[in-house]
Motif scaffolding. Structure first.
Motif, short mmCIF file in Angstrom:
data_model
loop_
_atom_site.label_atom_id
_atom_site.label_comp_id
_atom_site.label_asym_id
_atom_site.label_seq_id
_atom_site.Cartn_x
_atom_site.Cartn_y
_atom_site.Cartn_z
N UNK A 25 -1.33 2.89 -9.67
CA UNK A 25 -2.38 3.91 -9.64
C UNK A 25 -2.57 4.44 -8.22
N UNK A 26 -2.55 3.56 -7.23
CA UNK A 26 -2.70 4.01 -5.84
C UNK A 26 -1.54 4.91 -5.43
N UNK A 27 -0.33 4.55 -5.81
CA UNK A 27 0.83 5.37 -5.51
C UNK A 27 0.72 6.74 -6.20
N UNK A 28 0.26 6.75 -7.43
CA UNK A 28 0.09 8.01 -8.16
C UNK A 28 -0.98 8.89 -7.52
N UNK A 29 -2.05 8.27 -7.05
CA UNK A 29 -3.12 9.03 -6.39
C UNK A 29 -2.60 9.68 -5.11
N UNK A 30 -1.83 8.94 -4.33
CA UNK A 30 -1.26 9.50 -3.11
C UNK A 30 -0.25 10.61 -3.45
N UNK A 31 0.56 10.40 -4.47
CA UNK A 31 1.54 11.40 -4.89
C UNK A 31 0.87 12.67 -5.39
N UNK A 32 -0.36 12.53 -5.91
CA UNK A 32 -1.10 13.68 -6.40
C UNK A 32 -1.77 14.45 -5.26
N UNK A 33 -1.62 13.97 -4.04
CA UNK A 33 -2.17 14.68 -2.90
C UNK A 33 -3.55 14.21 -2.47
N UNK A 34 -3.98 13.08 -2.98
CA UNK A 34 -5.28 12.53 -2.57
C UNK A 34 -5.06 11.68 -1.32
N UNK A 35 -5.87 11.91 -0.29
CA UNK A 35 -5.64 11.16 0.94
C UNK A 35 -6.26 9.77 0.88
N UNK A 36 -5.80 8.91 1.77
CA UNK A 36 -6.20 7.50 1.77
C UNK A 36 -7.70 7.32 1.96
N UNK A 37 -8.32 8.16 2.78
CA UNK A 37 -9.77 8.03 2.98
C UNK A 37 -10.55 8.39 1.72
N UNK A 38 -10.11 9.42 1.02
CA UNK A 38 -10.79 9.79 -0.22
C UNK A 38 -10.66 8.66 -1.25
N UNK A 39 -9.50 8.07 -1.33
CA UNK A 39 -9.29 6.96 -2.26
C UNK A 39 -10.25 5.82 -1.93
N UNK A 40 -10.41 5.51 -0.66
CA UNK A 40 -11.36 4.44 -0.26
C UNK A 40 -12.80 4.84 -0.59
N UNK A 41 -13.16 6.11 -0.34
CA UNK A 41 -14.52 6.56 -0.68
C UNK A 41 -14.81 6.39 -2.17
N UNK A 42 -13.84 6.74 -2.99
CA UNK A 42 -14.01 6.60 -4.44
C UNK A 42 -14.19 5.12 -4.80
N UNK A 43 -13.38 4.25 -4.21
CA UNK A 43 -13.50 2.81 -4.49
C UNK A 43 -14.86 2.28 -4.06
N UNK A 44 -15.33 2.74 -2.90
CA UNK A 44 -16.64 2.30 -2.41
C UNK A 44 -17.75 2.80 -3.34
N UNK A 45 -17.69 4.06 -3.71
CA UNK A 45 -18.76 4.62 -4.56
C UNK A 45 -18.81 3.92 -5.92
N UNK A 46 -17.67 3.65 -6.51
CA UNK A 46 -17.64 2.93 -7.78
C UNK A 46 -18.22 1.53 -7.60
N UNK A 47 -17.88 0.88 -6.51
CA UNK A 47 -18.40 -0.46 -6.24
C UNK A 47 -19.90 -0.44 -5.99
#
Length: 146
Positions: A25-47
């Motif tokens: 899923x992380x690899x797919x998110x990066x391949x879709x053009x989502x940057x690493x900081x946005x991915x972390x923000x999403x993980x934090x917000x869900x948590x």
């Protein structure tokens, strides 16, 4: 009877499958053009929404190490009220919240064209996996201390 069972230790093969899914899923998110900081923000917000202290600490540290600002992290629980986040980030956070809370009727405030269909799919999978991690950590009572 014990208070909590570490479900990852009790069923390590399932835990390993969750790790593999997370990696894909992380690899797919990066391949879709989502940057690493946005991915972390999403993980934090869900948590934050799930109240998972273990994942909050881990992903906040990860975000800071990747260059996230303390100001943005401080206002993340009220992201919609601040001017710190781009339209893409706001759409991603709204989609992650919807996937976490599954509100009825469906709120599609994120569907403003800021995200491609590939990004929408990747973010939804990211939310599914992060919700799983939160539940694993919470139900296993992972220790979180200073």
């Amino acid at each position: 009877m014990t208070d909590a069972v570490n479900i990852g230790k009790e069923h390590p093969e399932i835990y390993k499958a969750q790790l593999a899914l997370d990696k894909t899923v992380s690899e797919s998110a990066m391949a879709a053009g989502l940057d690493a900081l946005l991915i972390e923000l999403v993980k934090i917000r869900i948590s934050q929404l799930n109240g998972c202290a273990f994942c909050l600490r881990m992903h906040t540290r990860d975000a800071l190490a990747k260059g996230e600002s303390t100001d943005r992290l401080a206002v993340l629980p009220a992201w919609w009220e601040s001017q710190y986040f781009s339209d893409t980030e706001k759409a991603a956070l709204a989609l992650a919240e919807q996937a976490t809370e599954l509100g009825v009727p469906e709120q599609r405030t994120w569907a403003d064209g800021s995200l491609t269909t590939e990004q929408q799919s990747a973010l939804t999978w990211l939310a599914v996996v992060m919700n799983g991690w939160n539940r694993i950590a919470i139900m296993s009572h992972y220790p979180v201390g200073p």
